[in-house]
Design a protein around this motif. Structure first.
Motif, PDB file in Angstrom:
ATOM      1  N   GLU A 185       0.799  -1.218   0.000  1.00 48.75           N
ATOM      2  CA  GLU A 185       0.000   0.000   0.000  1.00 48.75           C
ATOM      3  C   GLU A 185       0.828   1.262   0.000  1.00 48.75           C
ATOM      4  O   GLU A 185       2.014   1.253   0.335  1.00 48.75           O
ATOM      5  N   LEU A 188       1.281   6.518   4.000  1.00 52.02           N
ATOM      6  CA  LEU A 188       0.551   7.703   4.453  1.00 52.02           C
ATOM      7  C   LEU A 188       1.441   8.483   5.407  1.00 52.02           C
ATOM      8  O   LEU A 188       2.285   7.903   6.086  1.00 52.02           O
ATOM      9  N   GLU A 192      -0.098   9.487  14.146  1.00 46.50           N
ATOM     10  CA  GLU A 192      -0.872   8.268  14.394  1.00 46.50           C
ATOM     11  C   GLU A 192      -1.681   8.397  15.671  1.00 46.50           C
ATOM     12  O   GLU A 192      -1.321   9.140  16.581  1.00 46.50           O
ATOM     13  N   GLU A 283      -4.828   0.053  10.284  1.00 44.83           N
ATOM     14  CA  GLU A 283      -5.099  -1.342  10.617  1.00 44.83           C
ATOM     15  C   GLU A 283      -6.229  -1.413  11.638  1.00 44.83           C
ATOM     16  O   GLU A 283      -6.488  -0.460  12.369  1.00 44.83           O
TER      17      GLU A 283
HETATM   18  P1  AMP Z   1       0.567  -2.347  12.001  1.00 46.77           P
HETATM   19  O1  AMP Z   1       1.367  -3.510  12.537  1.00 46.77           O
HETATM   20  O2  AMP Z   1      -0.350  -2.688  10.887  1.00 46.77           O
HETATM   21  O3  AMP Z   1       0.042  -1.499  13.115  1.00 46.77           O
HETATM   22  O4  AMP Z   1       1.623  -1.361  11.338  1.00 46.77           O
HETATM   23  C1  AMP Z   1       2.722  -0.982  12.079  1.00 46.77           C
HETATM   24  C2  AMP Z   1       3.052   0.440  11.820  1.00 46.77           C
HETATM   25  O5  AMP Z   1       3.434   0.606  10.452  1.00 46.77           O
HETATM   26  C3  AMP Z   1       1.919   1.425  12.008  1.00 46.77           C
HETATM   27  O6  AMP Z   1       1.722   1.765  13.340  1.00 46.77           O
HETATM   28  C4  AMP Z   1       2.433   2.586  11.193  1.00 46.77           C
HETATM   29  O7  AMP Z   1       3.409   3.299  11.925  1.00 46.77           O
HETATM   30  C5  AMP Z   1       3.121   1.903  10.053  1.00 46.77           C
HETATM   31  N1  AMP Z   1       2.244   1.860   8.867  1.00 46.77           N
HETATM   32  C6  AMP Z   1       1.344   0.908   8.521  1.00 46.77           C
HETATM   33  N2  AMP Z   1       0.723   1.217   7.378  1.00 46.77           N
HETATM   34  C7  AMP Z   1       1.231   2.388   6.961  1.00 46.77           C
HETATM   35  C8  AMP Z   1       0.998   3.249   5.834  1.00 46.77           C
HETATM   36  N3  AMP Z   1       0.130   2.955   4.869  1.00 46.77           N
HETATM   37  N4  AMP Z   1       1.713   4.390   5.766  1.00 46.77           N
HETATM   38  C9  AMP Z   1       2.612   4.712   6.707  1.00 46.77           C
HETATM   39  N5  AMP Z   1       2.885   3.953   7.779  1.00 46.77           N
HETATM   40  C10 AMP Z   1       2.200   2.805   7.921  1.00 46.77           C
END
Ligand code: AMP
Ligand code: GLY
Length: 452
Positions: A185, A188, A192, A283
Motif C-alpha cells: 500500500e 501515508l 498516528e 489497521e
Molecule cells: P501495524 O502492525 O499494521 O500497526 O503497522 C505498524 C506500523 O506501520 C503502524 O503503526 C504505522 O506506523 C506503520 N504503517 C502501517 N501502514 C502504513 C501506511 N500505509 N503508511 C505509513 N505507515 C504505515
C-alpha cells in the motif's frame, strides 16, 4: 461473578487490576498471567492458542465471564468455542477477528464499505508483488497478510528496501504462512492515533484517545516493536475530529460488519493516521492495544465489569463509562535485545519504590518469580504507568518511577508523551478548558439490515 482474563501482558495486568476492584467480582483468575498479575488474581497455566484448553479451564473454575486480551485466541476461534458451549465470553468471533487476522480481508472490507484507508493492491506470489512494486514505486508499505506479532509490516523508503521485505516474507518465508500473501500500500503521512471502542455491534463506547510509540528508539527511530509506551490525553482529539472518526470510520465499519452478517462484540481498535486528507485506517485490531490499555485503564473511574457483561449480552446501549480528564502515561521497560532475540532471567529491583510514588502503577508483562526474586522473562518487561493533573506532570511522574527500577540491559524510550507536549506548546490542540472530555455515554448506531 467469577472472572477469567486470558493473556499475560501489561494489557492483561491492567484489565485484571481494574476488574478486581468491581463490587460484582467474587473471584478473579488470569491465564497464564505473569508475576505482577498474581498480586491481583490467581494465575493458572493455559495454552492461549488452544480454544479447547481455554474453555476447559473456564469450565473448571466455573467462570461467569471470560475476557480475552490478545488476538491469538480470538483469531483461533475461542469465542465460537465458548458460544457453542453456552459459556460467556467477551470478544469477537473467528469470522469477525479476520479484521486483524487477515490484512487482505481487512483492506477488501474497507474497500467494500468505502472506509478511508491507503490505496493498495494484493499480491499472492513474489512475481505479482514485484509487478505491484514497479507499478506503485517507493515509498511503499509491505504487509504480511497473517498475524506476525508486530513484525509483519515494513515501511519502505526505497524500491530496494521493498524488494528486501518481499524477499523475506515471500521467498525466505521468515514469517511462515503469514507472509506468503501480502498487501502492498501507499505510505501515508501524519500523526498516528489509537482509537479504541468497546461495542456490542450496535452501540459503541469510545475509550479515551491514545498514542502509541511503536519504534524502539527516541524520535521514532529504529525497528518497530509491539509498542514502547503510550499516553492517553483528551487533548489528542478535538470534537470535530472525534465526530469525523465516528462518522467516516467507526460507524461504517460496524454497519459493514452487520451488513455482511458478521456480528461484532468486544473491543475494536482503529489504528489511524491523521492525514491532511482526513483520518485513515492503517489497521484494525480486534482487541485492546498494549500498551494503550495501561493508560486507558488508569483513567477509567467507573466499573468495567458491567460494561463487559453488557457487551456480551448485547445491552451496551444502557451502559456508561466515566473517565477522569487527567492524562496518563505508560513507559515500557524492555529487555536487552528486544524486539529481536532477548535476554531473560535478569533480576529486577526497585519496582516497589516505583509503585510507592502516588499515581503510579507498574503493570507487568515479561516477569516471573524465581527463587523469591522477580526476574525478566520476555521482551517487554513492564509498563510503568502514571496519572497526573496534566500531561507534563504525568510524564514526570512516570519517569521518576522508571528511575527507581533496574535490571541488566533495561532499555526504554525517554520521549514518551513528548508529541503531546509539542502540541500543547504549539497550541495545535484545543485548550484544556475547551477540550472535549471523553463522553461517558454510548453512541447507538442504527441497526443495519443483514444480507445473507
Ligand atoms: P501495524 O502492525 O499494521 O500497526 O503497522 C505498524 C506500523 O506501520 C503502524 O503503526 C504505522 O506506523 C506503520 N504503517 C502501517 N501502514 C502504513 C501506511 N500505509 N503508511 C505509513 N505507515 C504505515
Ligand atoms: N500497541 C499496538 C498494539 O497493541 O497492536
Amino acid at each position: 461473578m467469577k472472572i477469567l482474563v486470558i493473556g499475560s501482558g501489561g494489557r492483561e495486568h491492567a484489565l485484571t487490576w481494574k476488574l478486581r476492584e468491581s463490587p460484582l467480582m467474587e473471584e478473579i483468575y488470569c491465564a497464564p498471567g505473569n508475576a505482577g498479575i498474581t498480586q491481583e488474581a490467581e494465575c493458572l497455566p493455559v495454552d492461549i492458542a488452544s480454544p479447547q484448553e481455554i474453555l476447559q479451564l473456564a469450565r473448571s473454575i466455573h467462570a461467569d465471564l471470560t475476557v480475552v486480551g490478545p488476538e491469538v485466541p480470538l483469531v483461533a476461534g475461542v469465542v465460537d468455542e465458548f458460544e457453542r458451549a453456552g459459556m460467556a465470553i467477551v470478544g469477537p468471533t473467528k469470522a469477525a477477528a479476520r479484521l486483524e487476522g487477515s490484512k487482505i480481508f481487512a483492506k477488501r472490507f474497507m474497500q467494500r464499505h468505502r472506509i478511508p484507508t491507503a490505496e493498495f493492491d494484493v499480491a499472492e506470489n513474489f512475481e505479482q508483488a514485484t509487478r505491484v512494486l514497479r507499478d506503485f514505486g517507493a515509498p511503499i508499505v509491505v504487509k504480511a497478510d497473517g498475524l506476525a506479532a508486530g513484525k509483519g509490516v515494513a515501511v519502505c523508503q526505497t524500491f530496494e528496501e521493498a524488494e528486501q521485505a518481499l524477499e523475506g516474507f515471500m521467498r525466505q518465508e521468515i514469517l511462515g504462512e503469514a507472509g506468503k500473501r501480502v498487501v502492498m500500500e501507499k505510505r501515508l503521512t501524519g500523526e498516528e492515533l489509537s482509537f479504541i471502542v468497546v461495542t456490542d455491534g450496535r452501540s459503541v463506547v469510545p475509550l479515551p484517545p491514545t498514542r502509541d510509540h511503536k519504534p524502539l528508539l527516541d524520535g521514532d527511530q529504529g525497528p518497530n516493536t509491539g509498542g514502547m509506551g503510550a499516553y492517553s490525553d483528551d487533548a489528542i482529539l478535538g470534537d470535530r475530529l472525534r465526530d469525523e472518526i465516528l462518522r467516516t470510520i467507526v460507524r461504517p465499519t460496524l454497519a459493514g460488519l452487520a451488513a455482511e452478517g458478521i456480528p461484532y462484540r468486544g473491543f475494536l481498535y482503529f489504528g489511524l493516521m491523521l492525514t491532511s486528507d482526513g483520518p485513515k485506517v492503517l489497521e484494525y485490531n480486534v482487541r485492546m492495544g498494549d500498551p494503550e490499555a495501561q493508560p486507558i485503564m488508569m483513567r477509567l473511574r467507573s466499573d468495567l465489569l458491567p460494561v463487559l457483561a453488557a457487551v456480551r449480552e448485547g445491552q451496551l446501549g444502557a451502559q456508561e463509562a466515566h473517565w477522569t480528564p487527567n492524562p496518563a502515561v505508560c513507559v515500557v521497560l524492555a529487555a536487552k535485545g528486544y524486539p529481536g532475540q532477548v535476554q531473560v532471567g535478569q533480576v529486577i529491583t526497585g519496582y516497589d519504590s516505583a509503585e510507592a510514588i502516588g499515581g503510579v502503577k507498574v503493570f507487568h508483562a515479561g516477569t516471573v518469580m524465581k527463587d523469591d526474586r522477580l526476574v525478566t522473562s520476555g521482551g517487554r518487561v513492564m509498563g510503568v504507568t502514571a496519572i497526573a493533573e496534566d500531561l507534563p506532570g504525568a510524564i514526570q511522574r512516570a519517569y521518576l518511577a522508571v528511575s527507581k527500577i533496574r535490571f541488566d540491559g533495561m532499555q526504554y524510550r525517554r520521549d514518551i508523551g513528548a508529541k503531546g507536549l509539542r502540541h500543547l506548546a504549539a497550541g495545535h490542540e484545543p485548550e484544556s478548558s475547551q477540550r472535549r472530555r471523553t463522553p461517558s455515554s454510548s453512541y447507538t448506531l442504527k441497526p443495519q439490515p443483514r444480507h445473507h
